[in-house]
Design an enzyme around this catalytic site. Sequence first.
Site, PDB file in Angstrom:
ATOM      1  N   CYS A   1       0.851  -1.187  -0.145  1.00 14.43           N
ATOM      2  CA  CYS A   1       0.027  -0.027  -0.064  1.00 14.43           C
ATOM      3  C   CYS A   1       0.971   1.271   0.049  1.00 14.43           C
ATOM      4  CB  CYS A   1      -0.784  -0.105   1.056  1.00 14.43           C
ATOM      5  SG  CYS A   1      -2.029   1.482   1.505  1.00 14.43           S
TER       6      CYS A   1
ATOM      7  N   HIS B   1      -9.198  -3.717  -1.816  1.00 14.44           N
ATOM      8  CA  HIS B   1      -8.287  -3.122  -0.907  1.00 14.44           C
ATOM      9  C   HIS B   1      -8.589  -1.566  -0.961  1.00 14.44           C
ATOM     10  CE1 HIS B   1      -3.609  -2.157  -0.179  1.00 14.44           C
ATOM     11  NE2 HIS B   1      -4.207  -0.926  -0.355  1.00 14.44           N
TER      12      HIS B   1
ATOM     13  N   HIS C   1     -10.083   1.293   1.983  1.00 18.92           N
ATOM     14  CA  HIS C   1      -9.465   2.596   2.469  1.00 18.92           C
ATOM     15  C   HIS C   1     -10.925   3.610   2.788  1.00 18.92           C
ATOM     16  CE1 HIS C   1      -5.337   2.341   2.258  1.00 18.92           C
ATOM     17  NE2 HIS C   1      -5.400   1.928   0.914  1.00 18.92           N
TER      18      HIS C   1
HETATM   19 ZN    ZN Z   1      -3.847   1.065   0.085  1.00 20.52          ZN
END
Ligand code: ZN
Length: 190
Positions: free
Chosen positions: A101, A143, A147
């Site tokens: 990330c 993913h 967030h």
């Molecule tokens: Zn990320």
Amino acid sequence: MKLTIAKIGDPVLRQVAKEISPEEMSSEKVQTFIDDLIETKRAARGAGLAAPQVSVLWKIFVAEVDGNTRYPYKPKIPLTVVINPQITFLTEARFANFEGCLSVPDLRGVVERCPEIRLEGFNREGKPFNQVIKGITAGTFQHENDHLNGMIFVDRVKDSTSFCTWDEFKKHHEESFRRQVGEVVAKYGS
Ligand code: ZN
């Protein structure tokens, strides 16, 4: 304009982003922000980038993979802008995804992801879309969506012994992970 990427520990990454109204979607403010988010993602060579990662609490993320040097084994994803996403899992199956990330420098770890999802949301023109997304690409979208809910991939790593730096990933794990990616792509087509 390139934006600054928030790093793990910054409380902004732990907040839930807000939905955007149809009027806001077409506003210059949101449209300029989307351009900036794409520019920032490309400059950082990420597979995706979500608004909270640049300290903006809006439900927007972008994803794009094309010859990505951070993730050379990832199947291509055309540039996709998603506003107000909703993800539904379409199978009980899970696959192991070695994730990294931009907000977590030099760390990777294994996360379980659903290989078949329905992604609903709006594109940057404010048009609704509804798509089934499979395989590794489905993992990338999960993913990014995390967030928007204040989650980071490290929260989902079940086996903490899978954590590694990018150098150690290359040395010890990339070869076997590439094989696993090949199996997922063979099964799900992406
Ligand atoms: Zn990320």
